[in-house]
Every structure is written in C-alpha cells, then in structure tokens.
Design a protein around this motif. Structure first.
Motif, PDB file in Angstrom:
ATOM      1  N   GLU A  35      49.835  44.875  34.461  1.00 21.97           N
ATOM      2  CA  GLU A  35      50.674  45.547  33.469  1.00 21.97           C
ATOM      3  C   GLU A  35      51.751  46.389  34.126  1.00 21.97           C
ATOM      4  O   GLU A  35      52.875  46.452  33.651  1.00 21.97           O
ATOM      5  CB  GLU A  35      49.821  46.469  32.600  1.00 21.97           C
ATOM      6  N   ASP A  36      51.366  47.059  35.207  1.00 21.94           N
ATOM      7  CA  ASP A  36      52.292  47.986  35.861  1.00 21.94           C
ATOM      8  C   ASP A  36      51.902  48.123  37.323  1.00 21.94           C
ATOM      9  O   ASP A  36      50.915  47.547  37.782  1.00 21.94           O
ATOM     10  CB  ASP A  36      52.300  49.341  35.153  1.00 21.94           C
ATOM     11  N   ASP A  37      52.673  48.901  38.045  1.00 26.65           N
ATOM     12  CA  ASP A  37      52.424  49.078  39.475  1.00 26.65           C
ATOM     13  C   ASP A  37      51.149  49.868  39.744  1.00 26.65           C
ATOM     14  O   ASP A  37      50.460  49.625  40.725  1.00 26.65           O
ATOM     15  CB  ASP A  37      53.620  49.764  40.140  1.00 26.65           C
ATOM     16  N   ARG A  38      50.825  50.786  38.872  1.00 23.18           N
ATOM     17  CA  ARG A  38      49.578  51.545  39.025  1.00 23.18           C
ATOM     18  C   ARG A  38      48.373  50.611  39.052  1.00 23.18           C
ATOM     19  O   ARG A  38      47.477  50.758  39.874  1.00 23.18           O
ATOM     20  CB  ARG A  38      49.442  52.566  37.895  1.00 23.18           C
ATOM     21  N   SER A  39      48.354  49.626  38.171  1.00 23.37           N
ATOM     22  CA  SER A  39      47.217  48.701  38.115  1.00 23.37           C
ATOM     23  C   SER A  39      47.133  47.840  39.384  1.00 23.37           C
ATOM     24  O   SER A  39      46.047  47.432  39.779  1.00 23.37           O
ATOM     25  CB  SER A  39      47.284  47.820  36.864  1.00 23.37           C
ATOM     26  N   ARG A  40      48.254  47.601  40.034  1.00 26.05           N
ATOM     27  CA  ARG A  40      48.240  46.859  41.299  1.00 26.05           C
ATOM     28  C   ARG A  40      47.531  47.665  42.383  1.00 26.05           C
ATOM     29  O   ARG A  40      46.707  47.138  43.125  1.00 26.05           O
ATOM     30  CB  ARG A  40      49.658  46.540  41.752  1.00 26.05           C
ATOM     31  N   ILE A  41      47.872  48.948  42.472  1.00 28.39           N
ATOM     32  CA  ILE A  41      47.238  49.814  43.473  1.00 28.39           C
ATOM     33  C   ILE A  41      45.745  49.968  43.164  1.00 28.39           C
ATOM     34  O   ILE A  41      44.900  49.904  44.065  1.00 28.39           O
ATOM     35  CB  ILE A  41      47.937  51.188  43.545  1.00 28.39           C
ATOM     36  N   GLU A  42      45.404  50.151  41.900  1.00 27.81           N
ATOM     37  CA  GLU A  42      43.988  50.257  41.518  1.00 27.81           C
ATOM     38  C   GLU A  42      43.236  48.987  41.899  1.00 27.81           C
ATOM     39  O   GLU A  42      42.115  49.059  42.430  1.00 27.81           O
ATOM     40  CB  GLU A  42      43.859  50.516  40.019  1.00 27.81           C
ATOM     41  N   PHE A  43      43.839  47.833  41.642  1.00 25.49           N
ATOM     42  CA  PHE A  43      43.216  46.560  42.007  1.00 25.49           C
ATOM     43  C   PHE A  43      42.964  46.489  43.511  1.00 25.49           C
ATOM     44  O   PHE A  43      41.874  46.148  43.955  1.00 25.49           O
ATOM     45  CB  PHE A  43      44.110  45.395  41.570  1.00 25.49           C
ATOM     46  N   PHE A  44      43.984  46.822  44.298  1.00 26.28           N
ATOM     47  CA  PHE A  44      43.818  46.768  45.752  1.00 26.28           C
ATOM     48  C   PHE A  44      42.700  47.694  46.203  1.00 26.28           C
ATOM     49  O   PHE A  44      41.844  47.307  47.005  1.00 26.28           O
ATOM     50  CB  PHE A  44      45.116  47.135  46.481  1.00 26.28           C
ATOM     51  N   LEU A  45      42.686  48.927  45.716  1.00 25.04           N
ATOM     52  CA  LEU A  45      41.672  49.894  46.139  1.00 25.04           C
ATOM     53  C   LEU A  45      40.267  49.462  45.723  1.00 25.04           C
ATOM     54  O   LEU A  45      39.301  49.666  46.466  1.00 25.04           O
ATOM     55  CB  LEU A  45      41.999  51.284  45.606  1.00 25.04           C
ATOM     56  N   GLU A  46      40.144  48.838  44.562  1.00 20.55           N
ATOM     57  CA  GLU A  46      38.836  48.330  44.130  1.00 20.55           C
ATOM     58  C   GLU A  46      38.366  47.200  45.054  1.00 20.55           C
ATOM     59  O   GLU A  46      37.191  47.152  45.435  1.00 20.55           O
ATOM     60  CB  GLU A  46      38.910  47.829  42.685  1.00 20.55           C
ATOM     61  N   GLN A  47      39.273  46.305  45.413  1.00 21.16           N
ATOM     62  CA  GLN A  47      38.924  45.218  46.328  1.00 21.16           C
ATOM     63  C   GLN A  47      38.544  45.774  47.701  1.00 21.16           C
ATOM     64  O   GLN A  47      37.560  45.347  48.304  1.00 21.16           O
ATOM     65  CB  GLN A  47      40.088  44.232  46.473  1.00 21.16           C
ATOM     66  N   PRO A  76      43.082  40.640  54.330  1.00 23.41           N
ATOM     67  CA  PRO A  76      42.298  40.411  53.108  1.00 23.41           C
ATOM     68  C   PRO A  76      43.108  39.648  52.064  1.00 23.41           C
ATOM     69  O   PRO A  76      44.338  39.694  52.052  1.00 23.41           O
ATOM     70  CB  PRO A  76      41.991  41.829  52.629  1.00 23.41           C
ATOM     71  N   SER A  77      42.400  38.980  51.198  1.00 19.21           N
ATOM     72  CA  SER A  77      43.073  38.179  50.174  1.00 19.21           C
ATOM     73  C   SER A  77      43.579  39.026  49.002  1.00 19.21           C
ATOM     74  O   SER A  77      44.229  38.504  48.114  1.00 19.21           O
ATOM     75  CB  SER A  77      42.128  37.094  49.658  1.00 19.21           C
ATOM     76  N   SER A  78      43.315  40.322  49.021  1.00 16.14           N
ATOM     77  CA  SER A  78      43.772  41.193  47.933  1.00 16.14           C
ATOM     78  C   SER A  78      45.221  41.652  48.099  1.00 16.14           C
ATOM     79  O   SER A  78      45.777  42.281  47.212  1.00 16.14           O
ATOM     80  CB  SER A  78      42.860  42.418  47.834  1.00 16.14           C
ATOM     81  N   ILE A  79      45.824  41.320  49.238  1.00 16.14           N
ATOM     82  CA  ILE A  79      47.225  41.665  49.482  1.00 16.14           C
ATOM     83  C   ILE A  79      47.804  40.607  50.426  1.00 16.14           C
ATOM     84  O   ILE A  79      47.137  40.165  51.356  1.00 16.14           O
ATOM     85  CB  ILE A  79      47.377  43.090  50.065  1.00 16.14           C
ATOM     86  N   CYS A 118      51.651  53.634  52.827  1.00 14.76           N
ATOM     87  CA  CYS A 118      52.365  53.326  51.574  1.00 14.76           C
ATOM     88  C   CYS A 118      51.386  53.212  50.405  1.00 14.76           C
ATOM     89  O   CYS A 118      51.651  53.737  49.319  1.00 14.76           O
ATOM     90  CB  CYS A 118      53.154  52.023  51.704  1.00 14.76           C
ATOM     91  N   ILE A 119      50.282  52.539  50.627  1.00 16.71           N
ATOM     92  CA  ILE A 119      49.281  52.364  49.563  1.00 16.71           C
ATOM     93  C   ILE A 119      48.754  53.722  49.112  1.00 16.71           C
ATOM     94  O   ILE A 119      48.659  53.996  47.909  1.00 16.71           O
ATOM     95  CB  ILE A 119      48.146  51.435  50.043  1.00 16.71           C
ATOM     96  N   LEU A 120      48.425  54.583  50.054  1.00 17.23           N
ATOM     97  CA  LEU A 120      47.897  55.903  49.696  1.00 17.23           C
ATOM     98  C   LEU A 120      48.966  56.793  49.063  1.00 17.23           C
ATOM     99  O   LEU A 120      48.667  57.566  48.140  1.00 17.23           O
ATOM    100  CB  LEU A 120      47.278  56.568  50.925  1.00 17.23           C
TER     101      LEU A 120
END
Length: 134
Positions: A35-47, A76-79, A118-120
């Motif tokens: 949906e947005d960039d926030r959800s991308r970062i959340e996805f990466f951190l969860e993975q 990793p395959s998450s990024i 950058c991720i953090l």
C-alpha cells in the motif's frame, strides 16, 4: 512529514531501498502489493526477524544495524539489492558524484551497512518500533 524519496541527500538511497523491497522475490512469490512505503519496511523487518534475528546472531552482532547488514550480505529474498562491485560503483557514482578510487572502495566495503542504515532510518521516519528486533 516530507516524502523520504524526495530528500536531497538520502532520497536516491531511500528510493533504491524501497523499490528493492517491492521487487524482491519473496514479495512477488507471495503476490504482495504494498500500500505504501511504510508497509515495505515493515515487510522487510518481519522477514529479517523470522529468518535471521535469532539469539545467536543477537549475541554475535549486538548492534541491530550490523545484524541487518550481515543479513543483507547473505542476499535474502526479501530485498533485491545489487551486490556486484561494478554495479555498486555505477550506482554510487551516479548518486554521490565522486571520482576517486578511495570512494569506490569505501562504498563497496560499506554497501551493506549503508543499506542497513537506510532501512533503519526509514523505519524511524515511518515510526516503526525497531526495539522489538534488538
């Protein structure tokens, strides 16, 4: 809050990181659309948390940024980030405009740490609680 992608200094880096998460093989295999960039970062951190953030690595890499950098080195395959030196040099020259060999070596040697930073930084901008990963 100003769109991080449009920042003068870090905008190109943030754009690269966010697009790399969206283009990851895990996201495409799962059919995820963000949906947005926030959800991308959340996805990466969860993975990251599921795949790498276990107790042994917390002891081995007590600093979260270095633990994420180590995770990134395993590709990793998450990024979907670049990892070959010639591509890293191309990108960083385009973004940073340097001409010296020393800068080439610096960016190649610190590539994964810079991406982790950058991720953090993006997590902080989007007010994502990273204390749960420490």
């Amino acid at each position: 809050m100003k769109d991080p992608r449009k920042l003068k200094v870090w905008g190109k880096w943030y754009n690269y990181v966010l697009d790399s998460i969206a283009e990851s093989s895990t996201a495409s295999d799962l059919g995820l659309t963000f949906e947005d960039d926030r959800s991308r970062i959340e996805f990466f951190l969860e993975q990251f948390n599921e795949e790498y953030n276990y107790d042994y690595n917390k002891i081995r890499y007590p600093i979260l940024r270095l633990r994420i950098a180590s995770y990134l080195q395993g590709l990793p395959s998450s990024i979907n980030i670049d990892f070959m030196w010639n591509r890293i040099i191309e990108l960083t020259k385009e973004w940073e405009g340097y001409k010296s060999k020393e800068k080439e070596e610096y960016f190649c040697n610190k590539w994964f740490e810079i991406i982790a930073t950058c991720i953090l930084q993006l997590a902080a901008r989007y007010k994502i609680n990273t204390f749960q990963y420490k």
